[in-house]
Scaffold this motif. Structure first.
Motif, PDB file in Angstrom:
ATOM      1  N   ALA A  73      77.896 110.119  -9.965  1.00  0.00           N
ATOM      2  CA  ALA A  73      77.765 110.569  -9.162  1.00  0.00           C
ATOM      3  C   ALA A  73      76.174 111.547  -9.541  1.00  0.00           C
ATOM      4  O   ALA A  73      75.213 111.732  -8.730  1.00  0.00           O
ATOM      5  N   GLN A  74      76.471 112.281 -11.169  1.00  0.00           N
ATOM      6  CA  GLN A  74      75.803 112.813 -11.504  1.00  0.00           C
ATOM      7  C   GLN A  74      74.031 112.229 -12.242  1.00  0.00           C
ATOM      8  O   GLN A  74      73.432 112.068 -11.137  1.00  0.00           O
ATOM      9  N   THR A  75      74.535 109.753 -11.897  1.00  0.00           N
ATOM     10  CA  THR A  75      73.247 109.734 -12.269  1.00  0.00           C
ATOM     11  C   THR A  75      72.813 109.309 -10.729  1.00  0.00           C
ATOM     12  O   THR A  75      71.471 109.117 -10.203  1.00  0.00           O
ATOM     13  N   ARG A  76      74.020 109.325  -9.603  1.00  0.00           N
ATOM     14  CA  ARG A  76      72.524 109.148  -7.593  1.00  0.00           C
ATOM     15  C   ARG A  76      72.202 110.243  -7.436  1.00  0.00           C
ATOM     16  O   ARG A  76      71.599 111.007  -7.242  1.00  0.00           O
ATOM     17  N   ALA A  77      72.598 111.151  -8.107  1.00  0.00           N
ATOM     18  CA  ALA A  77      72.156 113.249  -7.871  1.00  0.00           C
ATOM     19  C   ALA A  77      70.458 112.990  -8.479  1.00  0.00           C
ATOM     20  O   ALA A  77      69.619 113.513  -7.597  1.00  0.00           O
ATOM     21  N   PHE A  99      81.023 109.945  -3.366  1.00  0.00           N
ATOM     22  CA  PHE A  99      82.064 108.876  -3.051  1.00  0.00           C
ATOM     23  C   PHE A  99      81.227 107.594  -4.200  1.00  0.00           C
ATOM     24  O   PHE A  99      81.356 106.275  -3.644  1.00  0.00           O
ATOM     25  N   ALA A 100      80.488 107.906  -4.939  1.00  0.00           N
ATOM     26  CA  ALA A 100      79.617 106.808  -6.045  1.00  0.00           C
ATOM     27  C   ALA A 100      81.224 106.559  -6.429  1.00  0.00           C
ATOM     28  O   ALA A 100      82.233 106.871  -7.418  1.00  0.00           O
ATOM     29  N   PRO A 101      80.278 105.099  -6.819  1.00  0.00           N
ATOM     30  CA  PRO A 101      78.879 104.780  -7.256  1.00  0.00           C
ATOM     31  C   PRO A 101      78.938 104.053  -5.775  1.00  0.00           C
ATOM     32  O   PRO A 101      77.385 103.698  -6.054  1.00  0.00           O
ATOM     33  N   GLY A 102      79.449 104.628  -4.692  1.00  0.00           N
ATOM     34  CA  GLY A 102      78.651 103.354  -3.271  1.00  0.00           C
ATOM     35  C   GLY A 102      79.584 104.407  -2.159  1.00  0.00           C
ATOM     36  O   GLY A 102      80.960 103.942  -1.991  1.00  0.00           O
ATOM     37  N   LEU A 103      79.339 104.795  -1.340  1.00  0.00           N
ATOM     38  CA  LEU A 103      80.202 104.860   0.018  1.00  0.00           C
ATOM     39  C   LEU A 103      79.780 103.638   0.985  1.00  0.00           C
ATOM     40  O   LEU A 103      79.005 102.969   1.578  1.00  0.00           O
ATOM     41  N   ALA A 104      81.445 102.984   1.429  1.00  0.00           N
ATOM     42  CA  ALA A 104      81.461 101.979   1.981  1.00  0.00           C
ATOM     43  C   ALA A 104      81.980 102.144   2.910  1.00  0.00           C
ATOM     44  O   ALA A 104      82.498 103.293   3.569  1.00  0.00           O
ATOM     45  N   ALA A 105      82.131 101.251   4.585  1.00  0.00           N
ATOM     46  CA  ALA A 105      82.891 101.424   5.426  1.00  0.00           C
ATOM     47  C   ALA A 105      83.939 101.357   4.849  1.00  0.00           C
ATOM     48  O   ALA A 105      84.739 102.466   6.201  1.00  0.00           O
ATOM     49  N   ASP A 106      84.439 100.848   4.819  1.00  0.00           N
ATOM     50  CA  ASP A 106      86.247 101.137   4.800  1.00  0.00           C
ATOM     51  C   ASP A 106      86.644 102.287   3.418  1.00  0.00           C
ATOM     52  O   ASP A 106      87.593 102.284   3.127  1.00  0.00           O
ATOM     53  N   VAL A 107      85.694 102.914   2.893  1.00  0.00           N
ATOM     54  CA  VAL A 107      85.513 104.266   2.075  1.00  0.00           C
ATOM     55  C   VAL A 107      86.960 104.866   2.530  1.00  0.00           C
ATOM     56  O   VAL A 107      87.948 105.266   1.339  1.00  0.00           O
ATOM     57  N   VAL A 108      87.648 104.712   3.760  1.00  0.00           N
ATOM     58  CA  VAL A 108      89.063 106.176   3.973  1.00  0.00           C
ATOM     59  C   VAL A 108      89.712 104.966   3.326  1.00  0.00           C
ATOM     60  O   VAL A 108      91.232 105.842   3.112  1.00  0.00           O
ATOM     61  N   VAL A 109      89.862 103.963   3.879  1.00  0.00           N
ATOM     62  CA  VAL A 109      91.637 102.803   3.823  1.00  0.00           C
ATOM     63  C   VAL A 109      91.910 102.615   2.002  1.00  0.00           C
ATOM     64  O   VAL A 109      92.661 102.979   1.197  1.00  0.00           O
ATOM     65  N   LEU A 110      90.195 102.361   1.582  1.00  0.00           N
ATOM     66  CA  LEU A 110      90.334 102.246  -0.235  1.00  0.00           C
ATOM     67  C   LEU A 110      90.384 103.294  -1.334  1.00  0.00           C
ATOM     68  O   LEU A 110      90.729 103.161  -2.608  1.00  0.00           O
ATOM     69  N   ARG A 111      90.196 104.497  -0.257  1.00  0.00           N
ATOM     70  CA  ARG A 111      89.611 105.193  -1.511  1.00  0.00           C
ATOM     71  C   ARG A 111      89.989 106.546  -1.104  1.00  0.00           C
ATOM     72  O   ARG A 111      90.551 107.086  -2.099  1.00  0.00           O
ATOM     73  N   LEU A 112      89.927 107.082  -0.152  1.00  0.00           N
ATOM     74  CA  LEU A 112      89.637 108.080   0.396  1.00  0.00           C
ATOM     75  C   LEU A 112      91.310 108.325   0.612  1.00  0.00           C
ATOM     76  O   LEU A 112      91.808 109.745  -0.207  1.00  0.00           O
ATOM     77  N   LEU A 113      92.071 108.229   1.496  1.00  0.00           N
ATOM     78  CA  LEU A 113      93.872 108.380   1.081  1.00  0.00           C
ATOM     79  C   LEU A 113      94.455 107.565  -0.396  1.00  0.00           C
ATOM     80  O   LEU A 113      95.442 108.612  -0.055  1.00  0.00           O
ATOM     81  N   PRO A 114      93.642 106.924  -1.143  1.00  0.00           N
ATOM     82  CA  PRO A 114      94.632 106.374  -2.547  1.00  0.00           C
ATOM     83  C   PRO A 114      94.120 108.481  -3.004  1.00  0.00           C
ATOM     84  O   PRO A 114      95.239 108.155  -3.949  1.00  0.00           O
TER      85      PRO A 114
END
Length: 208
Positions: A73-77, A99-114
Motif C-alpha cells: 500500500a505504501q509503495t502503491r501510494a 487492497f494492495a497489492p491489488g484489487l481483484a473482482a473477487d476481493v469480497v470473497v477472497l479478502r474482505l469477508l475473511p
C-alpha cells in the motif's frame, strides 16, 4: 546445533511468507499445512513441525498478509502523481491502495469477508489493528499525492470503512458492476469531504 536452529527459523519464515501470499491470492481455504509447505518449497508433510496447529499457521498467514499489504500500500501510494483525475478515478486508486497489492473482482470473497471474520478472533484482531495505522497513512499519502490534500485521522478511517462497506453493499452483483458501484460510493464520500474531480465538477458513474 546453531546451524540447525537457523535452518529451522529460515524454513518457518518461508512457510509464513508462503502462507501470506496464499491468503491474499486464494483466500483462507488455501491455508493448509500441506499447501503452504509446498508453496514454500518444503516437504509436504513438514508443515506441522514449524506450525503445530492450524490456528498458529493461520495467525502467521494473517500477520504476513497484513505486513505485505501495508508495504504494498505504501509503495502503491508513492507511485501516484497529481495528474488530473475524476473523483471516481481518485476513489479507484484509493481502493487499490487499501487492497494492495491489488484489487481483484473477487476481493469480497477472497479478502474482505475473511478480514471481517478474522476481526471476530481477539488474536487476529490485534494483528489487523496493529497494521491499521499503516494502511491509513498509505491512503492519506495517496490522497495527498493525487490532490495535494490530507485528511484528519477520523476522516481517513471513514474513507476506509466506506471502501469496505461499498464493496459489501455491491456484493452479489456482476463483478465489474459491483466494483463500479463501490467506486461511485467512495467518490460520493470524497465529494462530501470537499474533494472535486479534475474539472472542478463532480463526475459520477451511474450505479444502475
Amino acid at each position: 546445533m546453531e546451524g540447525k536452529q537457523e535452518r529451522s527459523r529460515e524454513r518457518r519464515r518461508r512457510m509464513a511468507d508462503a502462507a501470506a501470499r496464499l491468503l491474499i491470492s486464494d483466500g483462507p481455504a488455501a491455508i493448509t499445512h500441506r499447501a503452504v509447505a509446498e508453496a514454500a518449497g518444503l516437504a509436504p508433510g513438514s508443515g506441522n513441525y514449524y506450525f503445530p496447529t492450524k490456528q498458529a499457521l493461520y495467525a502467521a498467514a494473517v500477520e504476513g498478509a497484513e505486513d505485505l499489504r501495508s508495504r504494498a500500500a505504501q509503495t502503491r501510494a508513492a507511485e501516484l502523481d497529481a495528474q488530473p483525475r475524476t473523483l471516481e478515478e481518485i476513489a479507484g486508486e484509493l481502493m487499490d491502495v487499501f487492497f494492495a497489492p491489488g484489487l481483484a473482482a473477487d476481493v469480497v470473497v477472497l479478502r474482505l469477508l475473511p478480514m471481517l471474520d478474522a476481526g471476530r478472533d481477539a488474536g487476529l484482531q490485534r494483528i489487523m489493528q496493529a497494521h491499521r495505522p499503516l494502511l491509513a497513512e498509505a491512503v492519506n499519502a495517496a490522497l495527498e499525492r493525487m490532490t495535494g490534500r490530507r485528511l484528519a485521522d477520523r476522516d481517513v478511517e471513514l474513507v476506509m470503512q466506506v471502501i469496505a462497506a461499498g464493496l459489501l453493499h455491491a456484493d452479489g452483483t456482476e463483478a465489474d458492476a459491483g466494483l463500479a458501484a463501490a467506486t461511485a460510493t467512495v467518490a460520493r464520500v470524497l465529494e462530501l469531504l470537499g474533494f472535486r474531480g479534475a474539472t472542478g465538477q463532480v463526475t459520477r458513474r451511474s450505479t444502475r
